[in-house]
Motif scaffolding. Structure first.
Motif, PDB file in Angstrom:
ATOM      1  N   ASN A   1      21.251  61.752 -12.907  1.00 20.05           N
ATOM      2  CA  ASN A   1      22.227  61.325 -11.836  1.00 20.05           C
ATOM      3  C   ASN A   1      22.153  59.672 -11.378  1.00 20.05           C
ATOM      4  O   ASN A   1      22.640  59.613 -10.265  1.00 20.05           O
ATOM      5  CB  ASN A   1      22.175  62.048 -10.753  1.00 20.05           C
ATOM      6  CG  ASN A   1      23.279  61.929  -9.810  1.00 20.05           C
ATOM      7  OD1 ASN A   1      24.507  61.773 -10.122  1.00 20.05           O
ATOM      8  ND2 ASN A   1      23.167  62.309  -8.471  1.00 20.05           N
ATOM      9  N   ASP A   2      21.798  59.034 -12.300  1.00 27.20           N
ATOM     10  CA  ASP A   2      21.542  57.696 -12.032  1.00 27.20           C
ATOM     11  C   ASP A   2      22.394  56.583 -12.787  1.00 27.20           C
ATOM     12  O   ASP A   2      22.157  55.600 -12.513  1.00 27.20           O
ATOM     13  CB  ASP A   2      19.979  57.010 -12.420  1.00 27.20           C
ATOM     14  CG  ASP A   2      18.864  57.517 -11.152  1.00 27.20           C
ATOM     15  OD1 ASP A   2      19.576  58.128 -10.162  1.00 27.20           O
ATOM     16  OD2 ASP A   2      17.946  57.433 -11.485  1.00 27.20           O
ATOM     17  N   VAL A   3      23.034  57.117 -13.593  1.00 30.12           N
ATOM     18  CA  VAL A   3      23.955  56.276 -14.224  1.00 30.12           C
ATOM     19  C   VAL A   3      25.245  55.673 -13.677  1.00 30.12           C
ATOM     20  O   VAL A   3      26.153  56.471 -13.371  1.00 30.12           O
ATOM     21  CB  VAL A   3      24.428  56.792 -15.838  1.00 30.12           C
ATOM     22  CG1 VAL A   3      25.488  55.867 -16.318  1.00 30.12           C
ATOM     23  CG2 VAL A   3      23.129  57.098 -16.736  1.00 30.12           C
ATOM     24  N   PRO A   4      25.256  54.333 -13.434  1.00 27.64           N
ATOM     25  CA  PRO A   4      26.713  54.010 -12.767  1.00 27.64           C
ATOM     26  C   PRO A   4      27.592  54.050 -14.054  1.00 27.64           C
ATOM     27  O   PRO A   4      27.641  53.394 -14.925  1.00 27.64           O
ATOM     28  CB  PRO A   4      26.288  52.549 -12.656  1.00 27.64           C
ATOM     29  CG  PRO A   4      24.919  52.310 -12.724  1.00 27.64           C
ATOM     30  CD  PRO A   4      24.488  53.227 -13.695  1.00 27.64           C
ATOM     31  N   ARG A   5      28.484  54.887 -13.688  1.00 30.04           N
ATOM     32  CA  ARG A   5      29.832  55.200 -14.834  1.00 30.04           C
ATOM     33  C   ARG A   5      30.582  53.867 -15.136  1.00 30.04           C
ATOM     34  O   ARG A   5      30.959  53.831 -16.104  1.00 30.04           O
ATOM     35  CB  ARG A   5      30.429  56.431 -14.571  1.00 30.04           C
ATOM     36  CG  ARG A   5      29.803  57.612 -14.387  1.00 30.04           C
ATOM     37  CD  ARG A   5      30.264  58.865 -13.643  1.00 30.04           C
ATOM     38  NE  ARG A   5      31.830  58.539 -13.497  1.00 30.04           N
ATOM     39  CZ  ARG A   5      32.656  59.294 -14.104  1.00 30.04           C
ATOM     40  NH1 ARG A   5      32.404  60.338 -15.011  1.00 30.04           N
ATOM     41  NH2 ARG A   5      33.855  59.146 -13.740  1.00 30.04           N
ATOM     42  N   GLN A   6      30.692  53.117 -14.244  1.00 30.28           N
ATOM     43  CA  GLN A   6      31.422  51.868 -14.665  1.00 30.28           C
ATOM     44  C   GLN A   6      31.040  51.107 -15.814  1.00 30.28           C
ATOM     45  O   GLN A   6      31.655  50.374 -16.524  1.00 30.28           O
ATOM     46  CB  GLN A   6      31.451  50.834 -13.159  1.00 30.28           C
ATOM     47  CG  GLN A   6      32.268  49.531 -13.508  1.00 30.28           C
ATOM     48  CD  GLN A   6      32.008  48.447 -12.260  1.00 30.28           C
ATOM     49  OE1 GLN A   6      31.207  48.771 -11.448  1.00 30.28           O
ATOM     50  NE2 GLN A   6      32.701  47.479 -12.533  1.00 30.28           N
ATOM     51  N   ILE A   7      29.738  51.062 -15.825  1.00 27.62           N
ATOM     52  CA  ILE A   7      29.009  50.330 -16.887  1.00 27.62           C
ATOM     53  C   ILE A   7      29.366  50.922 -18.354  1.00 27.62           C
ATOM     54  O   ILE A   7      29.948  50.285 -19.332  1.00 27.62           O
ATOM     55  CB  ILE A   7      27.407  50.162 -16.851  1.00 27.62           C
ATOM     56  CG1 ILE A   7      27.163  49.383 -15.831  1.00 27.62           C
ATOM     57  CG2 ILE A   7      26.841  49.899 -18.124  1.00 27.62           C
ATOM     58  CD1 ILE A   7      25.732  49.514 -15.367  1.00 27.62           C
ATOM     59  N   VAL A   8      29.382  52.318 -18.437  1.00 29.97           N
ATOM     60  CA  VAL A   8      29.801  53.000 -19.592  1.00 29.97           C
ATOM     61  C   VAL A   8      31.428  52.744 -19.913  1.00 29.97           C
ATOM     62  O   VAL A   8      31.831  52.649 -21.131  1.00 29.97           O
ATOM     63  CB  VAL A   8      29.467  54.476 -19.418  1.00 29.97           C
ATOM     64  CG1 VAL A   8      29.718  55.336 -20.754  1.00 29.97           C
ATOM     65  CG2 VAL A   8      27.982  54.712 -18.911  1.00 29.97           C
ATOM     66  N   PHE A   9      32.124  53.069 -18.963  1.00 28.73           N
ATOM     67  CA  PHE A   9      33.552  52.735 -19.100  1.00 28.73           C
ATOM     68  C   PHE A   9      33.739  51.353 -19.682  1.00 28.73           C
ATOM     69  O   PHE A   9      34.701  51.019 -20.275  1.00 28.73           O
ATOM     70  CB  PHE A   9      34.349  53.229 -17.794  1.00 28.73           C
ATOM     71  CG  PHE A   9      34.497  54.697 -17.454  1.00 28.73           C
ATOM     72  CD1 PHE A   9      34.697  55.375 -18.389  1.00 28.73           C
ATOM     73  CD2 PHE A   9      33.939  55.007 -16.123  1.00 28.73           C
ATOM     74  CE1 PHE A   9      34.756  56.973 -18.124  1.00 28.73           C
ATOM     75  CE2 PHE A   9      34.040  56.155 -15.832  1.00 28.73           C
ATOM     76  CZ  PHE A   9      34.419  57.270 -16.966  1.00 28.73           C
ATOM     77  N   ALA A  10      33.299  50.389 -18.722  1.00 29.35           N
ATOM     78  CA  ALA A  10      33.652  49.139 -19.278  1.00 29.35           C
ATOM     79  C   ALA A  10      33.381  48.671 -20.563  1.00 29.35           C
ATOM     80  O   ALA A  10      34.026  48.025 -21.211  1.00 29.35           O
ATOM     81  CB  ALA A  10      32.693  48.054 -18.298  1.00 29.35           C
ATOM     82  N   ALA A  11      32.198  49.225 -21.356  1.00 33.32           N
ATOM     83  CA  ALA A  11      32.021  49.200 -22.648  1.00 33.32           C
ATOM     84  C   ALA A  11      32.845  49.999 -23.372  1.00 33.32           C
ATOM     85  O   ALA A  11      32.611  49.629 -24.533  1.00 33.32           O
ATOM     86  CB  ALA A  11      30.444  49.388 -22.675  1.00 33.32           C
TER      87      ALA A  11
END
Length: 350
Positions: A12-22
Motif C-alpha cells: 500500500n505504498d505506491v503513489p499511483r500518480q507515478i504509474v499513471f504518468a508513465a
C-alpha cells in the motif's frame, strides 16, 4: 513501448500518480482470505500471512491478471519475503519485479531516501512503458488521481452518514476494484457504491487488512453495518494521493510529504499511532463498537490490541476481537465476531 502496461502492486505504498504518468495501469494484488494455496507457494514463502501465499499461488498458476511488471512494497515482512521469492523466480514466467522501500520515521535522511525510492520507481515504470512523463503527463495524472481521492471521500461520507448510505461490504468491494482500474473507471466504481442501510449496530473494523469482502458480507448479514475501518485495503488504502507539478523532482517531493503525513497499518506504525488512529476514526464514524479481526500469521495487529482497547475505553467504545483466524476456521471466527458485535459480549479467540 508498452502503453497501457499493467503493473501489479503488492502492498500500500505506491503513489499511483507515478504509474499513471508513465503510461501504465496499476493493478493491486491482495490475495484472499480463504483461497486454496499451492504447495509450491507455501514451500517458497514458508509461514507467512496467507494472502501473500495466495498472491504467489495466483502468479505461479497463471490465474491472476496478465502483468507486464510487479512492484512490491516493503510494508510488511510477508511482502518483503514475497519480493525475494518473485525475484528468484524471474525465469519462471514472473515479469520484472521492483521493490519499493519507503521509510516511516520522518527525518531529513529518510526523506532523502524516500525521494530516491520514488525516483527509482519512476525509472522502473518508464522502463516498462518506454515513456518518460512530460509536464503535461504529470499534471494530467495528478488531476485524474485527485478525482479518485475526491470519490473516495464521497464514499466515506456515505458510509458514515446516519443512517449509512452504503454498507461496508459494498464500499470495500468498490475500493478493491478501484485500485486496479484507470482513474475514470475508479471514480465510476466508487460513486456507484450506494445502498441505503437501516439503523443498527455501527461497526469500525481494525486488525488485518481484508483482501476480499467475504468477511464483511458475513458480518453485515447480521444487520450490523461496517461504517469505517483502519486497514490498508479499506479506508487507509492509498488512493488519491497526487501532486500537481511540472516535473518528476517536484512530484516526488510532494509525494514524500504526503507519505509521511498519512496513517498506515500495524506493520509499519507504532502502537501509540495505531491506537490513536483507531480511536479517532471510530469516534468520527460514530461507531458503536470496534471489531478487531486478525489472521494467523499477521502478528503486527496483535501488538496494538491492548493500547487500542484502552484508547477506545476512554471514548466509551467497546472492543471485540477475534484473533488467530485461519482459512479453515474462518466461518467460526466470523460467527463469534458477529455474536460479540450484536450480543454485546467480548470475544477473544486465541
Amino acid at each position: 513501448m508498452t502503453a497501457g502496461a499493467a503493473v501489479g502492486i503488492v502492498g500500500n505504498d505506491v503513489p499511483r500518480q507515478i504509474v499513471f504518468a508513465a503510461g501504465a495501469i496499476p493493478h493491486r494484488l491482495t490475495g484472499s482470505w480463504s483461497a486454496p494455496l499451492a504447495g509450491e507457494a507455501v514451500a517458497h514463502l514458508g509461514s507467512v500471512d496467507p494472502p501473500a501465499a495466495a498472491i504467489l499461488t495466483e502468479l505461479l498458476g497463471g490465474a491472476g491478471p496478465a502483468l507486464d511488471a510487479i512492484v512490491v512494497c516493503n510494508d510488511s515482512q510477508a511482502n518483503l519475503r514475497l519480493f525475494y521469492v518473485l525475484r528468484m523466480l524471474r525465469g519462471a514466467g514472473i515479469p520484472p519485479v521492483h521493490l519499493l522501500d519507503l521509510p516511516r520515521q520522518d527525518s531529513p535522511a529518510t526523506r532523502r531516501f524516500a525521494r530516491a525510492q520514488l525516483a527509482a520507481l519512476t525509472a522502473f515504470c518508464e522502463g516498462v512503458t518506454g515513456s518518460t512523463p512530460d509536464a503535461a503527463a504529470w499534471r494530467e495524472a495528478a488531476r485524474q488521481e485527485r478525482a479518485v481521492g475526491d470519490a473516495v471521500a464521497r464514499l466515506q461520507a456515505r458510509r458514515r452518514a446516519q443512517p449509512p448510505e452504503v454498507g461496508g461490504t459494498m464500499a470495500l468491494t468498490a475500493l478493491l476494484a478501484a485500485a486496479s482500474v484507470p482513474p475514470a473507471a475508479a471514480v465510476e466504481l466508487l460513486d456507484a457504491a450506494a445502498e441505503p442501510r437501516a439503523g443498527g449496530v455501527r461497526v469500525h473494523v481494525t486488525g488485518s487488512n481484508h483482501p476480499d469482502p467475504s468477511v464483511y458480507a458475513a458480518v453485515e448479514a447480521s444487520g450490523a453495518t461496517i461504517v469505517s475501518d483502519d486497514h490498508d485495503t479499506g479506508d487507509l488504502s492509498w488512493l488519491g494521493a497526487a501532486v500537481e507539478a511540472p516535473d518528476a523532482d517536484a512530484v516526488h517531493a510532494g509525494l514524500v510529504d504526503a507519505h509521511f503525513a498519512r496513517s498506515t497499518g500495524s506493520a509499519v506504525a507504532t502502537i501509540a499511532e495505531r491506537a490513536t488512529t483507531t480511536r479517532a476514526m471510530a469516534v468520527a464514524a460514530h461507531a458503536d463498537v470496534v471489531l478487531a479481526l486478525i489472521r494467523q500469521g499477521d502478528e503486527a495487529p496483535l501488538w496494538d490490541l491492548a493500547a487500542t482497547g484502552d484508547a477506545l475505553a476512554g471514548a466509551g467504545i467497546a472492543l471485540h476481537r477475534s484473533v488467530g483466524i485461519t482459512a479453515e476456521g474462518l466461518d467460526g471466527a466470523v460467527a463469534r465476531a458477529v455474536a460479540g458485535v450484536t450480543g454485546g459480549t467480548e470475544e477473544h479467540h486465541a
